[in-house]
Design a protein around this motif. Structure first.
Motif, PDB file in Angstrom:
ATOM      1  N   ASP A  21       0.794  -1.268  -0.102  1.00 59.06           N
ATOM      2  CA  ASP A  21       0.131  -0.087  -0.058  1.00 59.06           C
ATOM      3  C   ASP A  21       0.807   1.402  -0.105  1.00 59.06           C
ATOM      4  O   ASP A  21       0.334   2.253  -0.606  1.00 59.06           O
ATOM      5  N   SER A  22       2.045   1.360   0.736  1.00 59.57           N
ATOM      6  CA  SER A  22       2.704   2.563   0.664  1.00 59.57           C
ATOM      7  C   SER A  22       3.491   2.875  -0.482  1.00 59.57           C
ATOM      8  O   SER A  22       3.563   3.949  -0.863  1.00 59.57           O
ATOM      9  N   VAL A  23       3.956   1.622  -1.069  1.00 62.21           N
ATOM     10  CA  VAL A  23       4.561   1.671  -2.488  1.00 62.21           C
ATOM     11  C   VAL A  23       3.587   2.270  -3.404  1.00 62.21           C
ATOM     12  O   VAL A  23       3.883   3.136  -4.137  1.00 62.21           O
ATOM     13  N   MET A  24       2.395   1.559  -3.643  1.00 62.65           N
ATOM     14  CA  MET A  24       1.399   2.310  -4.321  1.00 62.65           C
ATOM     15  C   MET A  24       0.824   3.489  -4.107  1.00 62.65           C
ATOM     16  O   MET A  24       0.758   4.417  -5.031  1.00 62.65           O
ATOM     17  N   THR A  25       1.055   4.095  -2.837  1.00 59.68           N
ATOM     18  CA  THR A  25       0.627   5.403  -2.526  1.00 59.68           C
ATOM     19  C   THR A  25       1.614   6.337  -3.273  1.00 59.68           C
ATOM     20  O   THR A  25       1.314   7.431  -3.855  1.00 59.68           O
ATOM     21  N   ARG A  26       3.073   5.952  -3.218  1.00 63.82           N
ATOM     22  CA  ARG A  26       4.014   6.663  -3.637  1.00 63.82           C
ATOM     23  C   ARG A  26       3.989   6.786  -5.233  1.00 63.82           C
ATOM     24  O   ARG A  26       4.273   7.679  -5.803  1.00 63.82           O
ATOM     25  N   ILE A  27       3.550   5.608  -5.844  1.00 63.51           N
ATOM     26  CA  ILE A  27       3.360   5.537  -7.359  1.00 63.51           C
ATOM     27  C   ILE A  27       2.198   6.601  -7.794  1.00 63.51           C
ATOM     28  O   ILE A  27       2.457   7.145  -8.754  1.00 63.51           O
ATOM     29  N   ILE A  28       1.025   6.505  -7.147  1.00 63.02           N
ATOM     30  CA  ILE A  28      -0.143   7.454  -7.612  1.00 63.02           C
ATOM     31  C   ILE A  28      -0.011   8.826  -7.171  1.00 63.02           C
ATOM     32  O   ILE A  28      -0.357   9.855  -7.792  1.00 63.02           O
ATOM     33  N   GLY A 190       6.559 -14.090 -12.185  1.00 60.07           N
ATOM     34  CA  GLY A 190       5.659 -15.005 -12.987  1.00 60.07           C
ATOM     35  C   GLY A 190       4.431 -15.683 -12.260  1.00 60.07           C
ATOM     36  O   GLY A 190       3.555 -14.746 -12.029  1.00 60.07           O
ATOM     37  N   LEU A 191       4.552 -16.696 -11.605  1.00 62.75           N
ATOM     38  CA  LEU A 191       3.528 -17.077 -10.794  1.00 62.75           C
ATOM     39  C   LEU A 191       3.945 -17.002  -9.429  1.00 62.75           C
ATOM     40  O   LEU A 191       3.223 -17.559  -8.483  1.00 62.75           O
ATOM     41  N   GLY A 192       4.698 -16.070  -8.856  1.00 59.74           N
ATOM     42  CA  GLY A 192       5.190 -15.952  -7.563  1.00 59.74           C
ATOM     43  C   GLY A 192       4.185 -15.659  -6.555  1.00 59.74           C
ATOM     44  O   GLY A 192       3.369 -14.709  -6.839  1.00 59.74           O
ATOM     45  N   VAL A 193       4.044 -16.362  -5.503  1.00 63.22           N
ATOM     46  CA  VAL A 193       2.841 -15.919  -4.665  1.00 63.22           C
ATOM     47  C   VAL A 193       3.290 -14.628  -3.847  1.00 63.22           C
ATOM     48  O   VAL A 193       2.327 -14.045  -3.385  1.00 63.22           O
ATOM     49  N   LEU A 194       4.432 -14.262  -3.834  1.00 65.11           N
ATOM     50  CA  LEU A 194       4.691 -12.747  -3.336  1.00 65.11           C
ATOM     51  C   LEU A 194       4.362 -11.885  -4.261  1.00 65.11           C
ATOM     52  O   LEU A 194       4.311 -10.452  -3.628  1.00 65.11           O
ATOM     53  N   GLU A 195       3.861 -12.180  -5.331  1.00 62.60           N
ATOM     54  CA  GLU A 195       3.403 -10.896  -6.251  1.00 62.60           C
ATOM     55  C   GLU A 195       2.171 -10.357  -5.858  1.00 62.60           C
ATOM     56  O   GLU A 195       1.236 -10.442  -6.363  1.00 62.60           O
ATOM     57  N   VAL A 196       2.550  -9.476  -4.757  1.00 62.57           N
ATOM     58  CA  VAL A 196       1.156  -8.721  -4.485  1.00 62.57           C
ATOM     59  C   VAL A 196       1.539  -7.377  -4.846  1.00 62.57           C
ATOM     60  O   VAL A 196       0.770  -6.522  -3.953  1.00 62.57           O
ATOM     61  N   GLY A 197       1.969  -6.934  -5.622  1.00 67.38           N
ATOM     62  CA  GLY A 197       2.529  -5.602  -5.702  1.00 67.38           C
ATOM     63  C   GLY A 197       1.423  -4.992  -7.128  1.00 67.38           C
ATOM     64  O   GLY A 197       0.434  -4.933  -7.030  1.00 67.38           O
ATOM     65  N   PRO A 198       2.067  -4.322  -8.192  1.00 72.05           N
ATOM     66  CA  PRO A 198       1.347  -3.552  -8.954  1.00 72.05           C
ATOM     67  C   PRO A 198       0.504  -4.464  -9.598  1.00 72.05           C
ATOM     68  O   PRO A 198      -0.749  -4.117  -9.948  1.00 72.05           O
ATOM     69  N   ALA A 199       0.612  -5.680 -10.218  1.00 71.50           N
ATOM     70  CA  ALA A 199      -0.207  -6.428 -10.961  1.00 71.50           C
ATOM     71  C   ALA A 199      -1.382  -6.648 -10.149  1.00 71.50           C
ATOM     72  O   ALA A 199      -2.479  -7.020 -10.615  1.00 71.50           O
ATOM     73  N   VAL A 200      -1.366  -6.635  -8.881  1.00 77.76           N
ATOM     74  CA  VAL A 200      -2.747  -6.996  -7.938  1.00 77.76           C
ATOM     75  C   VAL A 200      -3.331  -5.695  -7.535  1.00 77.76           C
ATOM     76  O   VAL A 200      -4.189  -5.755  -7.032  1.00 77.76           O
TER      77      VAL A 200
END
Length: 267
Positions: A21-28, A190-200
């Protein structure tokens, strides 16, 4: 008596859930960073500390995976239907509203974990999601190697089993390795379970966060938008910040859809 065995999978995904959330806040919040993210999502989330460093070649591959996922209509339909039955409670909405009122994106950790479990706790849906994703990446020749349908099915079954057994992420089966952290079955790429960043966090993707953040957070904004607009016009600074933050999220989602259309139109 409680089970003393720790859930290694939840332990592994928690750090990223706490940071996203903090990373996406910085992006937007910064138009220049927003534009950079649209061109190079993997590079930006690495620069902001969400993902580990890697080579330019691997960043480019991750970016292709990112946009391929966002143009995978079978996958998006699966996830949209699945998460239509998942939504925030009153306390979850309050957490989000308090964050956006302060100019940030934010969900409780418990809610993010619940979103992850909504998918991970359904082996058949998880299998369909992984299979739709990996088959599409294979067909588009985005992966390093070309795989048979039988090999993809075999690998997806292994991966779903690993999730069901709550293994640590680094004990997951690997289909192909791009470097220490990135690849299919590695934590990222790719299918990494930690991928909770931008794509999600935007339009939709394999992991829970995409549907949770876009469909839930934006819908939450829609729920209070009229009241927020009225109070903002009357000079309420909290309401004004809500509108500005939600507007930035909508802008990023809209620009992302333009890029998705461009990606899908490529030969």
């Amino acid at each position: 008596m409680t089970d003393p065995t720790p859930d290694r999978l939840i332990l592994d995904i928690t750090p990223d859930l706490e940071r996203v959330d903090s990373v996406m806040t910085r992006i937007i919040s910064d138009p220049a960073t927003t534009n950079d993210f649209l061109r190079d999502p993997s590079g930006v989330v690495t620069r902001l500390g969400l993902h580990p460093e890697t080579s330019r070649e691997i960043h480019d591959r991750v970016n292709r995976v990112f946009y391929a996922v966002l143009t995978n209509r079978e996958l998006l339909e699966l996830l949209t239907e699945h998460y239509s039955r998942f939504g925030p409670s009153g306390s979850d909405r309050q957490t989000f509203e308090s964050a956006i009122q302060g100019g940030e994106l934010g969900n409780s950790l418990e809610y993010d974990i619940a979103g992850f479990e909504h998918l991970a706790g359904n082996p058949e849906m998880l299998r369909r999601v992984f299979l739709a994703t990996l088959t599409d990446l294979n067909d588009r020749r985005i992966l390093l190697n070309r795989y048979s349908a039988d090999r993809i099915t075999e690998y997806v079954d292994e991966l779903v089993r690993a999730v069901g057994e709550r293994r640590a992420v680094r004990e997951f089966p690997i289909l192909e390795e791009w470097d220490e952290n990135y690849g299919i079955g590695k934590p990222y790429g790719g299918l990494g379970v930690l991928e909770v960043g931008p794509a999600v966090t935007l339009v939709a993707a394999v992991e829970a966060g995409a549907i949770v953040t876009l469909l839930v957070e934006v819908n939450v904004y829609a729920d209070f938008s009229r009241d927020t607009q009225r109070r903002a016009v009357l000079g309420d600074p909290d309401a004004a910040r809500k509108m500005a933050t939600a507007g930035a999220l909508f802008r990023l989602a809209g620009e992302m859809m333009v890029h998705v259309s461009n990606f899908e139109g490529r030969p």
